[in-house]
Motif scaffolding. Structure first.
Motif, short mmCIF file in Angstrom:
data_model
loop_
_atom_site.label_atom_id
_atom_site.label_comp_id
_atom_site.label_asym_id
_atom_site.label_seq_id
_atom_site.Cartn_x
_atom_site.Cartn_y
_atom_site.Cartn_z
N ARG A 62 0.83 -1.20 0.00
CA ARG A 62 0.00 0.00 0.00
C ARG A 62 0.87 1.26 0.00
O ARG A 62 0.56 2.24 -0.69
N PHE A 63 1.95 1.22 0.77
CA PHE A 63 2.85 2.37 0.81
C PHE A 63 3.38 2.69 -0.58
O PHE A 63 3.46 3.85 -0.98
N LYS A 64 3.75 1.64 -1.31
CA LYS A 64 4.32 1.83 -2.64
C LYS A 64 3.31 2.52 -3.57
O LYS A 64 3.65 3.47 -4.29
N LYS A 65 2.06 2.08 -3.54
CA LYS A 65 1.02 2.68 -4.38
C LYS A 65 0.76 4.12 -3.97
O LYS A 65 0.62 5.01 -4.82
N THR A 66 0.69 4.37 -2.67
CA THR A 66 0.43 5.72 -2.17
C THR A 66 1.56 6.66 -2.55
O THR A 66 1.34 7.79 -2.99
N PHE A 67 2.79 6.18 -2.39
CA PHE A 67 3.97 7.00 -2.70
C PHE A 67 4.03 7.32 -4.19
O PHE A 67 4.28 8.47 -4.58
N LEU A 172 7.29 7.21 7.19
CA LEU A 172 6.20 6.26 7.41
C LEU A 172 4.92 6.98 7.85
O LEU A 172 3.82 6.46 7.66
N ALA A 173 5.07 8.18 8.43
CA ALA A 173 3.89 8.94 8.83
C ALA A 173 3.11 9.45 7.64
O ALA A 173 1.94 9.83 7.77
N MET A 174 3.73 9.47 6.45
CA MET A 174 3.03 9.87 5.24
C MET A 174 1.88 8.93 4.91
O MET A 174 0.95 9.28 4.19
N PHE A 175 1.95 7.71 5.46
CA PHE A 175 0.98 6.68 5.14
C PHE A 175 0.00 6.43 6.28
O PHE A 175 -0.46 5.30 6.49
N ARG A 180 -3.80 3.18 9.45
CA ARG A 180 -5.03 3.13 10.25
C ARG A 180 -6.03 2.12 9.68
O ARG A 180 -6.65 1.36 10.43
N GLU A 181 -6.18 2.13 8.37
CA GLU A 181 -7.15 1.23 7.74
C GLU A 181 -6.72 -0.24 7.88
O GLU A 181 -7.54 -1.10 8.20
N GLU A 182 -5.45 -0.53 7.64
CA GLU A 182 -4.98 -1.91 7.71
C GLU A 182 -5.00 -2.46 9.14
O GLU A 182 -5.32 -3.63 9.36
#
Length: 224
Positions: A62-67, A172-175, A180-182
């Motif tokens: 998820r981080f990769k997609k968000t970034f 990591l706070a960017m995500f 929260r969702e996961e």
């Protein structure tokens, strides 16, 4: 276990981890140490979630997609370019330390920097990530953030003293939304930062250079 003076002097931000996971017992011991951190009126306002294994892999995806989408869901602003005066050369030195000294990427190689960005959001290969949340209480964010900061430092020192390592990561706070969702965390809690941790890979170039500190005299004044 290392003595206190050795622990605080050799602690460093680890930027390459071995894939070997820590045991649940070891992680619980680190958490038990960190729980002894001081806090205002002993409120202990931290909420810490540890992600490992399949859960961590889902988060990283998820981080990769968000970034890649250019989304920043951080609960708090951070922009190092606002740090001027004495602070600017320090963060610029840190950037040089990471990109040039640790990764061997020349300043002009903008494409090469992507390797560092990818490693950063992936926790430098750490098998565990701790996410440090704080409750939102009217006009008390600074006080609570201070308490969570002391918890974070105790967590990092415990890792070092016991032969492990970690790196506190504002990235990591960017995500915050993804985490929260996961992990099923209420919107009432704000993500301050994360800590990637595990066994350091001491053979990696990224861990062979310890970024120094300015002299004590630049930060502290004694009054008699």
């Amino acid at each position: 276990m290392l003595d206190f003076e050795t622990t605080v002097r050799i602690r460093q931000s680890i930027r390459k981890f071995l894939p070997t996971p820590m045991s649940e017992q070891d992680i619980k011991q680190i958490l038990a140490d960190a729980q002894n951190a001081p806090s205002a009126c002993n409120t202990q306002p931290w909420l810490v979630h540890i992600a490992s294994g399949e859960m961590l892999e889902r988060l990283k995806a998820r981080f990769k997609k968000t970034f890649e989408a250019g989304i920043n869901d951080a609960d708090f602003e951070f922009n190092q370019e606002k740090y001027k005066g004495d602070y600017e050369p320090r963060w610029r030195n840190q950037y040089s330390h990471v990109f040039t000294t640790s990764y061997g990427i020349p300043r002009e190689d903008k494409a090469g920097r992507q390797v560092v960005y990818d490693d950063n959001i992936n926790g430098y290969g750490a098998p565990h990530m701790a996410f440090l949340f704080m409750p939102s209480i009217d006009n008390h964010d600074v006080n609570i953030a201070s308490d969570v900061g002391m918890y974070s430092q105790t967590f990092l020192l415990s890792l070092t003293a016991r032969g492990f390592g970690g790196i506190p990561q504002l990235v990591l706070a960017m995500f915050a939304k993804d985490v929260r969702e996961e992990l099923g965390i209420s919107e009432n809690y704000k993500l301050l930062h994360g800590i990637s941790f595990g066994y350091p890979d001491w053979d990696a170039m990224q861990n062979k250079h310890h970024l120094g500190r300015v002299p004590v005299e630049e930060s502290a004044v004694l009054h008699w």
